[in-house]
Scaffold this motif. Structure first.
Motif, short mmCIF file in Angstrom:
data_model
loop_
_atom_site.label_atom_id
_atom_site.label_comp_id
_atom_site.label_asym_id
_atom_site.label_seq_id
_atom_site.Cartn_x
_atom_site.Cartn_y
_atom_site.Cartn_z
N VAL A 198 42.51 42.30 29.15
CA VAL A 198 42.62 43.46 29.98
C VAL A 198 43.82 44.07 30.13
N PHE A 199 43.75 45.40 29.95
CA PHE A 199 44.77 46.30 29.89
C PHE A 199 44.79 47.04 31.35
N VAL A 202 46.64 38.43 38.81
CA VAL A 202 46.40 37.96 37.53
C VAL A 202 46.31 36.51 37.61
N ALA A 203 47.51 35.90 38.02
CA ALA A 203 47.33 34.42 38.30
C ALA A 203 46.23 33.74 39.30
N ASP A 204 45.88 34.58 40.28
CA ASP A 204 44.93 33.99 41.07
C ASP A 204 43.43 34.01 40.36
N ALA A 243 46.61 41.41 29.53
CA ALA A 243 46.56 39.91 30.05
C ALA A 243 45.17 39.38 29.61
N ILE A 244 45.09 38.04 29.43
CA ILE A 244 44.00 37.45 29.19
C ILE A 244 43.28 36.68 30.41
N LEU A 245 42.12 37.10 30.70
CA LEU A 245 41.32 36.55 31.84
C LEU A 245 40.07 36.27 31.54
N GLU A 296 35.90 35.97 36.17
CA GLU A 296 36.91 36.29 37.43
C GLU A 296 36.93 37.86 37.36
N ILE A 297 36.65 38.74 36.63
CA ILE A 297 36.82 39.96 36.77
C ILE A 297 35.46 40.82 37.06
#
Lengths: 599, 372
Positions: A408-409, A424-426, A446-448, A452-453
């Protein structure tokens, strides 16, 4: 005609950076289209696209441009879908080009979607021409944007063309740059037919219209073609180009962008990214990059009224004819009755399908919590894919579950970095990179987990940044995660519509949240109703609805009888809309309400 | 011709409008009560053309029947006797409110054939009476009870209301004890309900008055325990009687018998037709005086309507319903079996009837809905 005078390009941009306006200007400057025609022809797109300011289907157009060198070039503009859900389609459109205009708003600067698009363009080895648009705005800051280009995208600032599509500034410079900087289509290795399918549309009268870029050879009416991926053969009925409306031409040759119509009845017969070759003299290998489109997001779609099941089935079938990426399969749910398990490219695609079912087919539908496809490795070594929580094997036979992840950008104002990192951590994400964009913004990579998104990540991003943040993402494969199936049970009976695959660490809070919502909507019964969230039989959250204690009319005499009967008739009618979960009767609306509020 | 055994007479007058009451009623105003009485008799006369009156029970309700003057009562009751043979009447009930009659009026009613009085006491607590907007005191109610006894009625019942805002469990227990101590033959114990078009409903919707299901339930069970303990039979959700004092007239409604109702707002059900006499006293009188039936809201009842009504009403009685009218009489199938399992209904002697259990009574409406 030599390919030396052909240029194939697309425009990539963040939403609202002026892509449509620039396209219009290019069409006008090349006299491809007049003002009067614009409304009727160029904007011949779905209402949904216009409303949301997004492009779902390609809108290619061929322009004729007399350059400063005195030669007349054929410019093919491939307008591409602008959303990550359609990134495979975008990649195929880009694969049909040699170059791309990278449009950046002079006041906004580089945005998250700009980054994702540049990545895609680089993957296709395209020549990128940066265009700084909207330079007429008072807030325009050309030097800052140039610096961002250099710092973040590694493109020399002096390559950027200042422009204002709205005011008509810089248009001829852009056209010249297309001719000068973008290479012509490569010389073919041989004369065998290779045509790349980069999109297709369904026309009620003519069947499937395939959009193609001819890489080598030629194609004309009567050519017997073969689809590389399926081996199926067809006879070409018509070939043509986009002016921008479909205009028949005798033939399409190397370097051309155009369309062809063969005898195809459904979009599923032509796969985006496939290679079309000549059945008599086929090429030996397919063009690179073809993939079967795989749905990424899954959800159950149910008719709100169970009587509408057959109608919904017909509607979905019709929708699939022009949307091959959409998949559906009948399933049934104890809570929601008969419906369909549907696959989508992403959340936007899911929304589009639901919206089209509502608008074009007048269907009242409800969807279950969206999920992704999991790769499950069982203890016996078998690998399976699971898109429906109900089909997840028992925990004791699971060795490992992998979930899809995305890169994710995220662009955020400096002051929101802390909150954003927390978000992001959540969402179980890991920060890969932090880059300063300018004095006010940073780019977080970030890698998610995709899961979660899916639902509220973008909303939360907007609320954390008071609307100033933006995001985009690309798929980044699969990785193992501690995932479990959480079931919601009412009086000990699992309610399939609420089964979800969740991360172990999130199961409790999700379970509590769902249990509380169910408690709100399930009417009191004559007995205590337990609502439980469970993982493999272990209860992780619970609520209970106390038994109704008194419900009886005080007076029933001669004048009360009709009223009493009518009430009973109403209750009897209401029972038909109830779903029985064990002994608990629950109005379907209650489930729908929970799905609405938790989606 | 349809034989009618049960007659209801509605007297819609009240001196004072209680804020919880949803019945058709109004203050007497300047209406000529004589014209009203004559219209009642005329309406009965009109009805008697198509029906065969063979009355077994008569019920004068309201409103406040005891608001009529002795002379009007005499004109009405003797008029009635003149219209039809009353020798078969086994029960003649009249609703009376404290402070609206004296011994002379009571004795007159007794002499004219009334056998049973239902006295609208509602509560023996001053504050509860005030909340209910009643215009009598506990002392007046008690005096009225003694007057009725003195007049020699065979059966005197007391009406009470529970779950009144502000009412305590102790207050309700005292209300029940007082009725028992006085020796009432019959007690109607009504849970207060917030009826359409009442001041109470408006105040309830505004949140000024609150209902509480838990309190409703505990006061309901308190009434059952107290009255059954004192020898009363709980023969319908809201009704308790010493043996032999059950209301025959109300039992007729609950069993689905035909009945004729006269007076503005009264409902009749005769041979599958149901109608209401115009709930507008002046319009009703005008129509009757013109020699026309003053009916409205006519309905034709289907077999299914009758079945549902039986389920809704008879199920509330101690006898329960024939099992045959629900689930085809199959007691082992759902929902019957699961309601039995949950302890809400039980099979009643001689084995082909279903009735509510103690807990089922408190949930009668839900149980009925489950069986419908």
């Amino acid at each position: 005609m030599s390919t030396a005078l052909t240029r194939n390009f697309s425009i990539i941009a963040h939403i609202d950076h002026g892509k449509t306006t620039l396209s219009d200007r290019l069409l006008e400057a090349t006299q491809t289209i007049t003002d009067r025609q614009r409304q009727d022809q160029l904007l011949d797109s779905m209402d949904l696209e216009r409303e949301r300011g997004i492009t779902i289907k390609s809108h290619p157009v061929t322009m004729s441009y007399k350059a400063r060198d005195g030669k007349t070039y054929q410019l093919n503009l491939l307008d591409t879908p602008g959303h990550v859900d359609f990134s495979y389609e975008v990649s195929r459109s880009l694969a049909a080009c040699e170059g791309a205009l990278l449009l950046i708003d002079a006041a906004q600067g580089v945005e998250a979607q700009t980054m994702a698009n540049v990545h895609l363009a680089h993957q296709q080895n395209l020549t990128v021409i940066p265009v700084i648009n909207k330079i007429d705005l008072p807030a325009a800051d050309i030097p800052a944007v140039k610096k961002q280009l250099e710092d973040i995208i590694a493109i020399p600032g002096e390559e950027a063309i200042p422009a204002s599509a709205k005011m008509g500034i810089g248009i001829s410079d852009i056209l010249e740059a297309i001719v000068e900087r973008i290479p012509p289509p490569a010389e073919p290795i041989d004369d065998r037919l290779r045509a790349l399918v980069f999109d297709s549309v369904f026309d009620t009268y003519r069947g499937v219209v395939s959009y193609v870029r001819v890489i080598s050879g030629e194609i004309r009416r009567g050519t017997a073609i073969e689809m590389f991926s399926t081996g199926k053969r067809y006879e070409v009925k018509e070939t043509g180009v986009f002016t921008p409306k479909q205009t028949p031409r005798d033939r399409l040759v190397t370097g051309d962008v155009g369309y062809l119509i063969a005898n195809m009845k459904s979009s599923s017969e032509v796969k985006i990214g496939d290679t079309i070759t000549d059945a008599q003299r086929p090429c030996s290998e397919a063009l690179p990059g073809f993939k079967e489109i795989q749905p990424m997001v899954f959800a159950g779609i149910y008719p709100v009224s169970s009587d509408d099941f057959e109608q919904l089935k017909v509607a979905m079938g019709k929708l699939q004819i022009n949307d091959a990426a959409f998949t559906f399969q009948a399933e049934s749910s104890a809570a929601l009755g008969f419906g369909f398990r549907c696959g989508f490219l992403g959340l936007l695609h899911m929304e589009i399908v639901q919206e089209r079912l509502r608008r074009e087919f007048d269907m009242d539908v409800i969807s279950t919590y969206p999920g992704v496809i999991y790769h499950v490795k069982k203890t016996d070594g078998e690998q399976i894919e699971v898109d429906n929580p109900s089909y997840l094997p028992e925990p004791q036979v699971i060795e490992e579950i992998q979930e899809p992840i995305v890169r994710v950008f995220i662009m955020v104002p400096n002051e929101n970095i802390g909150d954003m990192m927390q978000l992001v951590a959540d969402k179980r994400g890991e920060l890969e990179n932090t880059e300063t964009l300018d004095t006010t913004r940073v780019l977080l990579t970030a890698i998610l987990p995709l899961n979660e998104i899916l639902v509220d990540f973008n909303d939360k991003l907007k609320s954390v940044t008071r609307g100033y943040g933006s995001m985009d993402y690309e798929h980044a494969g699969y990785r193992p995660a501690k995932l479990v199936k959480m079931e919601m049970m009412i009086s000990g009976e699992p309610v399939d519509a609420f089964s979800t695959i969740v991360h172990r660490d999130k199961a409790e809070s999700r379970g509590r949240e769902l249990a509380a919502k169910l408690k709100e909507v399930i009417p009191q019964q004559m007995f205590v109703v337990a609502i439980q969230a469970a993982i493999g039989g272990k209860i992780i959250a619970r609520e209970s609805i106390s038994a109704m204690r008194k419900n009886v009319t005080a007076k029933c005499y001669g004048g009360d009888i009709t009223r009493k009967r009518k009430l009973l008739e109403k209750q009897k009618e209401g029972k038909k809309r109830m779903k029985a979960i064990g002994k608990v009767n629950i109005p379907q609306e209650a489930f729908i309400q929970v799905l609405k509020t938790s989606n | 011709m349809a034989a009618i055994s049960h007659l209801y007479v509605h007297i819609p007058f009240c001196h004072h409008i209680c804020p919880y009451c949803g019945f058709y009623k109004h203050q007497p105003g300047r209406l000529a009560n004589r014209a009203f009485v004559d219209a009642l008799l005329d309406e009965l006369r009109l009805a008697a053309r198509d029906t065969d009156l063979a009355l077994e029970t008569i019920f004068f309700g309201g409103g406040t029947p005891t608001l009529l003057s002795p002379s009007h009562l005499e004109r009405l009751l003797t008029g009635l006797a003149g219209l039809t043979d009353l020798s078969g009447v086994r029960e003649w009930t009249l609703e009376a409110n404290p402070a609206t009659f004296d011994l002379a009026k009571a004795s007159l009613l007794r002499d004219l054939g009334v056998t049973r009085i239902s006295l609208g006491v509602q509560s023996w607590q001053t504050d509860t009476l005030a909340t209910l907007g009643r215009d009598h005191s506990p002392e007046q109610a008690e005096a009225a009870y003694h007057v009725l006894r003195e007049a020699g009625f065979a059966s005197v019942g007391i009406d009470l209301i529970f779950s009144v805002p502000g009412q305590t469990a102790a207050g309700w227990a005292a209300d029940l004890d007082k009725a028992i101590a006085l020796g009432a033959d019959h007690v109607s114990a009504y849970n207060l309900t917030y009826e359409e078009d009442t001041e109470f409903l408006t105040r309830h919707e505004r949140g000024e008055l609150n209902s509480d299901e838990d309190r409703d339930a505990s006061l309901f069970y308190l009434a059952i325990d107290t009255l059954e303990g004192a020898g009363y039979r709980h023969y319908e959700i809201s009704n308790y009687a010493r043996p032999g004092h059950e209301s025959l007239h109300n039992q007729a409604y609950w069993s689905g018998a035909d009945y004729l109702g006269i007076g503005p707002g009264a409902v009749s059900t005769v041979e599958g037709r149901r109608w209401k006499s115009l709930p507008d006293t002046a319009a009703w009188i005008a129509r009757i005086q013109a020699g026309q039936p003053a009916h409205t809201e006519l309905e034709h009842l289907t077999d299914e309507d009758r079945r549902l009504e039986r389920l809704a009403l008879q199920f509330r009685t101690a006898e329960g319903i024939p099992a045959a009218i629900v689930a085809g009489g199959d007691l082992r199938s759902d929902p019957v079996s699961s309601l039995i399992e949950q302890g809400l209904i039980e099979i009643a002697p001689p084995g082909d009837r279903l009735r509510l259990t103690r807990r089922g009574k408190a949930l009668a409406d839900s149980v009925t809905a489950a069986l419908a």
